[in-house]
Design an enzyme around this catalytic site. Structure first.
Site, PDB file in Angstrom:
ATOM      1  N   HIS A  66       7.384  18.830  28.771  1.00 20.19           N
ATOM      2  CA  HIS A  66       6.182  18.788  27.922  1.00 20.19           C
ATOM      3  C   HIS A  66       4.901  18.858  28.752  1.00 20.19           C
ATOM      4  O   HIS A  66       3.837  19.164  28.221  1.00 20.19           O
ATOM      5  CB  HIS A  66       6.205  17.608  26.938  1.00 20.19           C
ATOM      6  N   ASP A  92      13.806  16.454  29.459  1.00 25.45           N
ATOM      7  CA  ASP A  92      12.372  16.744  29.534  1.00 25.45           C
ATOM      8  C   ASP A  92      11.930  17.035  30.977  1.00 25.45           C
ATOM      9  O   ASP A  92      11.259  16.235  31.611  1.00 25.45           O
ATOM     10  CB  ASP A  92      11.598  15.553  28.953  1.00 25.45           C
ATOM     11  N   SER A 109       3.836  10.641  32.516  1.00 32.84           N
ATOM     12  CA  SER A 109       4.833  11.659  32.209  1.00 32.84           C
ATOM     13  C   SER A 109       5.082  12.512  33.432  1.00 32.84           C
ATOM     14  O   SER A 109       4.138  12.980  34.070  1.00 32.84           O
ATOM     15  CB  SER A 109       4.347  12.552  31.074  1.00 32.84           C
TER      16      SER A 109
END
Ligand code: ARG
Ligand code: GLU
Length: 712
Positions: A85, A221, A647
């Site tokens: 992402h 991810d 992230s």
């Protein structure tokens, strides 16, 4: 008797003196103060191994990726891992109908196939220095706020000018502890970063928005990039002669996985937290503002869902909008639940009672005495404006028609004196905006959303706290029909025709479009009635907050406090562990490929499973990436204090080897941005063994694995 009371005192001081395990986002250059605790929790390396300016250390492998995420270098050839992402925008830019990398994934099979990503940069921190004394020179607690600000700006300029002489690096100075301390960062910015590989979205985004913030999770991810440099290893813009960057350090990768209870730490760039707010602020956010946002967004999402389920085209058109609105919606729901479940406001209140007693306990604490009272007054004053702002953003501007019309506000102010060149530029950019808007616009959704939101707006905000246009509405449905029927902004052909034939004398017609008028009413209200109040009160609050922070530090000299996240490099540590989100419910700390097969549903976009992945699963073809339980582990949770910006951050084991990539938190614990509770706050990482399995077995890109340093 005496011994017992001594013992009790000891326990009491200890429990006050130690931050809860897992809590804290620590400054790497000060990590020696955490070293003992980290080693007691199981860490086998030293603080110096993590951050050092004298020799290579783990920090040399960590980057701020693309200005909003974290990445880490995993080979001596500049190979970089981050989240899917985080790489998404760049993957999308390279995708087309013929090369749909979002859907199918992408793998460069040699260096020549790696794709340049203009606009993408990664930043390495080379060194950090405490410059508090220099920045705050000439400032006392009584310096008036504007004088203080000017003085700080002046001091910072001086420091920068001085350091610029001795370094080639980029200089960044940031306040820490809400302006009580200042640190300087020497950064190196690399701008030739290329896309090397990414899995298909139904691996990299498996579970999509349905599973976002949710455990158990099965998202692969990750995406892979490579940093390039000039021949001397220095930053250089994209160029054919650039070579893979040779880092001072790259991360080793562990294939051992982690057991429940194992020490783990995350090294990355957390963006923003607010851990030192007064009770009144936490209460206002968790119990007033967040619930309104959640309620309004929930109603919008219900309408989106209804139409998205009916029509696959609409499902795609509204996917990204749904994702954006849904991300905050779910997170804030978690904040409110968490704060109330944890009695966060009450706990802050108890602390404030003690703080007040302490402040009254000595004469040199005079500056703290009125703080809590002043906070209450300012937050009380802020409330109506904060509400007005919330409705403006979440109700008024959420209506797509109005938002889109607003893009034409500048064009509507064109006069015959505006240079043609400027007009042409506006027209060109509005044409692009218009194409983008209509590609993903479905009017029936927007009409229904508009009627719902305007009703909510009218119900919730009194006449003197809402934009003028609302006060003229008698019947919302009729008003919305009229607005959508009369505005040209619902009609792509009309908008394009208007842009094609635009002349200065048509600006007035534009200004009279009902949707643009609504936009102007909303913005005018904000400019005239809200903005000044909010910024004035916030200036007061910032000052109070800075002094309160200092008070909290003075009051607890033995407790090591950590500065709120501010997009600077931090170390956070805890244990690999599951949790109990509710009475009677226990979550295991890891998930496996079995769970992906359980979730599989070919009819639900978020849960489609690649045939190749299924084949590998059926054959249990996991190679050396299986856990010792024989299964393919996909994701795991840990009690490590993270937030947005983390992230893509590496989560590392006791030896400092890579265990996985952080990519989310569990929604039950998202209150950790305000208060951390070790019982329910968990970060979520993708297991590095799943990442390697996908690269190697699924994608056949084993040449990338060969570059890495794997510890079996
Ligand atoms: N919740 C994560 C974050 O705050 C992930 C968001 C992206 N993933 C998604 N399914 N929308 O950034
Ligand atoms: N998904 C977040 C990010 O993009 C991390 C989740 C969190 O807020 O902790 O940074």
């Amino acid at each position: 008797m005496k011994r017992l009371s001594l013992f009790i005192t000891l326990i009491l001081t200890l429990s006050v003196g130690i931050a809860k395990a897992g809590e804290g986002m620590w400054i790497p250059m000060l990590l020696q103060y955490n070293e003992k605790e980290m080693q007691e929790m199981g860490m086998k390396i030293t603080a110096e191994d993590i951050y050092s300016i004298n020799h290579s250390s783990l920090k040399d492998a960590i980057v701020l990726f693309g200005g909003g995420c974290t990445g880490e270098i995993v080979s001596d050839q500049g190979l970089l891992l981050t989240n899917h992402h985080c790489g998404y925008g760049y993957i999308q830019k390279h995708s087309s109908v013929e090369h749909d990398y979002l859907t199918n994934g992408f793998w460069a099979m040699n260096r020549g196939e790696e794709l340049p990503c203009p606009g993408l940069s990664v930043i390495f921190l080379r060194e950090m220095r405490d410059v508090t004394a220099q920045v705050l020179e000439g400032i006392t607690i009584d310096t008036p706020e504007d004088e203080r600000k000017a003085k700080i700006d002046e001091n910072m300029k001086k420091i920068k000018a001085q350091i610029e002489k001795e370094t080639q690096y980029k200089i960044r100075i940031e306040p820490f502890f809400l302006g009580n301390e200042y640190y300087l960062m020497l950064n190196e910015v690399y701008t030739d970063v290329r896309l090397v590989g990414c899995p298909p979205s139904n691996i990299g985004k498996f579970g999509g928005d349905t599973d976002n913030w949710v455990w158990p999770r099965h998202t692969g991810d990750f995406s892979v990039f490579r940093v390039y440099a000039d021949k001397d290893g220095r930053p250089a813009d994209y160029g054919k002669d650039n070579v893979p960057y040779k880092p001072a350090k790259h991360l080793e990768i562990s294939l051992k996985g982690a057991e429940e209870g194992d020490f783990a730490f995350v090294f990355g760039y957390p963006a923003h937290t607010n851990e030192y707010l007064p009770a009144v602020a936490v209460d206002q956010e968790a119990n007033l503002i967040d619930p309104i946002r959640v309620d309004l967004r929930g109603k919008v999402l219900d309408i989106y869902n209804k139409y998205q389920e009916q029509d696959p085209k609409v499902r795609i058109q509204y996917a990204a909008k749904h994702a954006n609105i849904g991300n905050g919606w779910k997170k804030w729901m978690g904040v409110t639940e968490g704060i109330n479940h944890f009695h966060g406001v009450e706990k802050k209140n108890e602390f404030e009672t003690r703080f007040q007693e302490w402040a009254l306990g000595a004469r040199n604490r005079y500056m703290y005495i009125d703080l809590l009272k002043d906070f209450k007054k300012n937050y009380y004053d802020l409330k109506p404006y904060e509400l007005a702002y919330t409705y403006l953003a979440e109700a008024g501007l959420r209506i797509e028609l109005i938002n889109f019309a607003g893009r034409f506000a500048r064009l509507s102010e064109v006069t015959k004196d505006t240079p043609q060149e400027e007009i042409d530029k506006m027209i060109a950019s509005l044409k692009t905006a218009s194409a983008n808007f209509f590609k993903d616009y479905y009017e029936p959704i927007d009409r229904e959303v508009a009627a719902m939101l305007l009703n909510e707006y009218l119900k919730a905000q009194s006449a003197d706290f809402r934009p003028a246009f609302l006060n003229d509405i008698k019947d919302v449905d009729g008003y919305v029909d009229n607005l959508f029927n009369k505005s040209m902004f619902t009609d792509e052909a009309k908008v394009n025709g208007f842009l094609d034939n635009f002349k200065a004398n048509k600006a007035k017609k534009l200004a009279n479009d009902p949707a643009l008028k609504v936009y102007q009413s909303l913005i005018g209200f904000y400019r005239n009635e809200v903005y000044d109040h909010i910024s004035e009160i916030n200036t007061n609050i910032d000052r109070l907050q800075r002094i309160y922070m200092k008070g909290q530090m003075d009051m607890q000299p033995d407790k090591r406090l950590f500065p709120d996240a501010n997009f600077t490099l931090r170390v956070t540590y805890g244990k690999v562990e599951g949790f109990k989100p509710q009475d009677g419910k226990t979550y295991k700390h890891f998930t496996t490929l079995e769970g992906i097969m359980e979730k599989e549903n070919p009819d639900i976009y978020d849960y489609v499973v690649e045939p190749r992945l299924k084949e590998l699963f059926n054959n249990k073809d996991y190679g050396r990436y299986a856990d010792k339980d024989g299964k393919m582990h996909v994701a795991f949770t840990a009690s490590v204090h993270t937030t947005g910006g983390n992230s893509g951050s590496p989560i590392l084991n006791a030896e400092g080897q890579l265990l996985g990539l952080n990519f989310d938190r569990c929604w039950e614990g998202t209150m950790s941005d305000l208060i951390y509770d070790p019982d329910i706050c968990r970060n979520i990482s993708v297991d590095i063994r799943y990442v390697l399995f996908i690269i190697d077995k699924f994608a056949g890109a084993g040449h990338l694995i060969d570059e890495m340093t794997i510890v079996e």
